[in-house]
Design a protein around this motif. Sequence first.
Motif, PDB file in Angstrom:
ATOM      1  N   ILE A 143       0.839  -1.214   0.000  1.00  0.00           N
ATOM      2  CA  ILE A 143       0.000   0.000   0.000  1.00  0.00           C
ATOM      3  C   ILE A 143       0.861   1.246   0.000  1.00  0.00           C
ATOM      4  CG2 ILE A 143      -1.838  -1.205   1.247  1.00  0.00           C
ATOM      5  CD1 ILE A 143      -0.973   0.466   3.703  1.00  0.00           C
ATOM      6  N   CYS A 144       0.191   2.325  -0.259  1.00  0.00           N
ATOM      7  CA  CYS A 144       0.852   3.632  -0.301  1.00  0.00           C
ATOM      8  C   CYS A 144       1.398   3.965   1.070  1.00  0.00           C
ATOM      9  CB  CYS A 144      -0.163   4.685  -0.756  1.00  0.00           C
ATOM     10  SG  CYS A 144       0.336   6.362  -0.518  1.00  0.00           S
ATOM     11  N   GLY A 145       0.544   3.900   2.082  1.00  0.00           N
ATOM     12  CA  GLY A 145       0.998   3.976   3.438  1.00  0.00           C
ATOM     13  C   GLY A 145       1.257   5.363   3.975  1.00  0.00           C
ATOM     14  N   VAL A 146       1.053   6.383   3.201  1.00  0.00           N
ATOM     15  CA  VAL A 146       1.274   7.735   3.700  1.00  0.00           C
ATOM     16  C   VAL A 146       0.219   8.028   4.762  1.00  0.00           C
ATOM     17  CG1 VAL A 146       1.278  10.160   3.100  1.00  0.00           C
ATOM     18  CG2 VAL A 146       2.288   8.483   1.562  1.00  0.00           C
ATOM     19  N   VAL A 147       0.651   8.625   5.854  1.00  0.00           N
ATOM     20  CA  VAL A 147      -0.266   8.870   6.956  1.00  0.00           C
ATOM     21  C   VAL A 147      -1.051  10.154   6.690  1.00  0.00           C
ATOM     22  CG1 VAL A 147      -0.448   9.288   9.422  1.00  0.00           C
ATOM     23  CG2 VAL A 147       1.265   7.704   8.548  1.00  0.00           C
ATOM     24  N   SER A 148      -2.363  10.055   6.796  1.00  0.00           N
ATOM     25  CA  SER A 148      -3.198  11.226   6.535  1.00  0.00           C
ATOM     26  C   SER A 148      -3.018  12.253   7.635  1.00  0.00           C
ATOM     27  CB  SER A 148      -4.661  10.787   6.453  1.00  0.00           C
ATOM     28  OG  SER A 148      -5.487  11.915   6.620  1.00  0.00           O
ATOM     29  N   GLU A 149      -3.124  13.470   7.241  1.00  0.00           N
ATOM     30  CA  GLU A 149      -2.922  14.536   8.218  1.00  0.00           C
ATOM     31  C   GLU A 149      -4.098  14.616   9.167  1.00  0.00           C
ATOM     32  OE1 GLU A 149      -2.680  18.828   7.046  1.00  0.00           O
ATOM     33  OE2 GLU A 149      -0.554  18.314   7.069  1.00  0.00           O
ATOM     34  N   HIS A 150      -5.296  14.363   8.647  1.00  0.00           N
ATOM     35  CA  HIS A 150      -6.481  14.564   9.466  1.00  0.00           C
ATOM     36  C   HIS A 150      -6.909  13.304  10.195  1.00  0.00           C
ATOM     37  CE1 HIS A 150      -7.968  18.636   8.227  1.00  0.00           C
ATOM     38  NE2 HIS A 150      -6.833  18.470   7.552  1.00  0.00           N
ATOM     39  N   THR A 151      -6.962  12.200   9.464  1.00  0.00           N
ATOM     40  CA  THR A 151      -7.466  10.987  10.089  1.00  0.00           C
ATOM     41  C   THR A 151      -6.355  10.209  10.780  1.00  0.00           C
ATOM     42  OG1 THR A 151      -7.141   9.727   8.072  1.00  0.00           O
ATOM     43  CG2 THR A 151      -9.266  10.794   8.357  1.00  0.00           C
ATOM     44  N   LYS A 152      -5.163  10.575  10.465  1.00  0.00           N
ATOM     45  CA  LYS A 152      -3.984   9.902  11.046  1.00  0.00           C
ATOM     46  C   LYS A 152      -4.001   8.416  10.738  1.00  0.00           C
ATOM     47  CE  LYS A 152      -3.855  13.157  14.837  1.00  0.00           C
ATOM     48  NZ  LYS A 152      -5.269  13.553  14.622  1.00  0.00           N
ATOM     49  N   LYS A 153      -4.602   8.064   9.624  1.00  0.00           N
ATOM     50  CA  LYS A 153      -4.610   6.664   9.213  1.00  0.00           C
ATOM     51  C   LYS A 153      -3.698   6.500   8.020  1.00  0.00           C
ATOM     52  CE  LYS A 153      -9.269   5.711  10.808  1.00  0.00           C
ATOM     53  NZ  LYS A 153     -10.646   5.442  10.383  1.00  0.00           N
ATOM     54  N   LEU A 154      -3.360   5.261   7.786  1.00  0.00           N
ATOM     55  CA  LEU A 154      -2.527   4.992   6.624  1.00  0.00           C
ATOM     56  C   LEU A 154      -3.382   5.046   5.366  1.00  0.00           C
ATOM     57  CD1 LEU A 154      -0.516   1.917   7.907  1.00  0.00           C
ATOM     58  CD2 LEU A 154      -0.133   4.338   8.326  1.00  0.00           C
ATOM     59  N   CYS A 155      -2.732   5.463   4.327  1.00  0.00           N
ATOM     60  CA  CYS A 155      -3.405   5.386   3.040  1.00  0.00           C
ATOM     61  C   CYS A 155      -3.316   3.952   2.574  1.00  0.00           C
ATOM     62  CB  CYS A 155      -2.736   6.314   2.031  1.00  0.00           C
ATOM     63  SG  CYS A 155      -3.385   6.152   0.389  1.00  0.00           S
TER      64      CYS A 155
END
Lengths: 93, 310
Positions: free
Chosen positions: B217-229
Amino acid sequence: MTVNNTIAHQRLILSGDRERFKDLLMRRLIECGWRDQVRMLCREVVKENEGSNINFDTLVTRVTPRARALVPDTVKKELLQKIKSHLLTQKDQ
Amino acid sequence: MNTIVSELSMNDLNNKFFEIMQNESNAEDAANFIYESLYEDVTLGFIFEFHHGLKTGLTDLIEGEKEDDENFKIVNSPECDVFGLSVLKKTQDCNCACPNCERPVSATRFAPHLEKCMGMGRNSSRIASRRIASNSREPTSYAGLLSDDEDDADWAGGSLHNERRKRRIKNNNNRKTKLHNGNSRNNNGNHNSDSNDGGATYETMTANEKKNLLLQICGVVSEHTKKLCTRSTRCPQHTEEQRRALRNSVLEPSTPESQTMGLAADEVGSPPDSSPSSSCSSSSRKRDRHRAPPKMKNKRDRNMSPNGRD
């Protein structure tokens, strides 16, 4: 000679034929458009002296000479011919 | 007596007349004379008629009064309108210049003028309604995008066109992401609960798990949800630089110090504004002594990306 002419004229009037010839002449002049031309002449004259109140005499003196030149030759000849033949036929009766 | 006299004179006249008419030249003279008198009569008659009409106003009635052309002439001068009135006092509210004919037009008359000037009748309204429809479509799509919790609000500020494009791509990727979710769940059985799904933080994983996860997966952490992409490794939502920076920060520095630092930061409670970049940077902030270049890269990427997205 004027006496002779007046005699002939007088007789024509008395017989009522002068009116016939006058009607004929009037009809011919209307037919050939002479009357409209004379009307235009009259209007021109009226316009020329618009300021002064134009009277009948000035109208006649200004219009008649020019109107006479406008009469077609054919009409004049026809009338002369008819009057003359009428006068001559009268003599025979 | 009188009648008798006239009868006598009538006979005299007849006799005389016949006498005269013996000579043909006399007849011709008489004809001329009669013609002249006839002509005089007719001319006088006409002139009388005309004079009578003139004096009584009959001529004017018959021929009609001459129209005065002056009243109906169109005035053709730059300072006047067609009626010859000065147009100067109107120029005060003529504050709109027509783009077509460059004439000053009153604002209140601008729309009718445009319709006329550009030769559009019913078409203009049709075009206008089409334009309104296309305008209203984009805000709704924008709103739909915002309500989508999966979306990274970081990039929601891009141009509307971009948003539309992204949404289309996202719809295409939805199936793939589900697939990947399943995969990641299988591979990483320890965090397969729904609340944690896709939102797992790297701090709770082992290095091996992280590696496995980031391969898929892409895995970049979202700024708002703090979840992985959880999208594919080529997800369009995030840039290659972001992914690389994240991998750098998550995988490489497997030094216990940094991990504990990251864990500590997380346990303390990451600041509410923590974001993919900020969470990365929060950990990298503490590490920038060791790894200045990735940080710089990350920072530049953050600065550049809004423009680069267009």
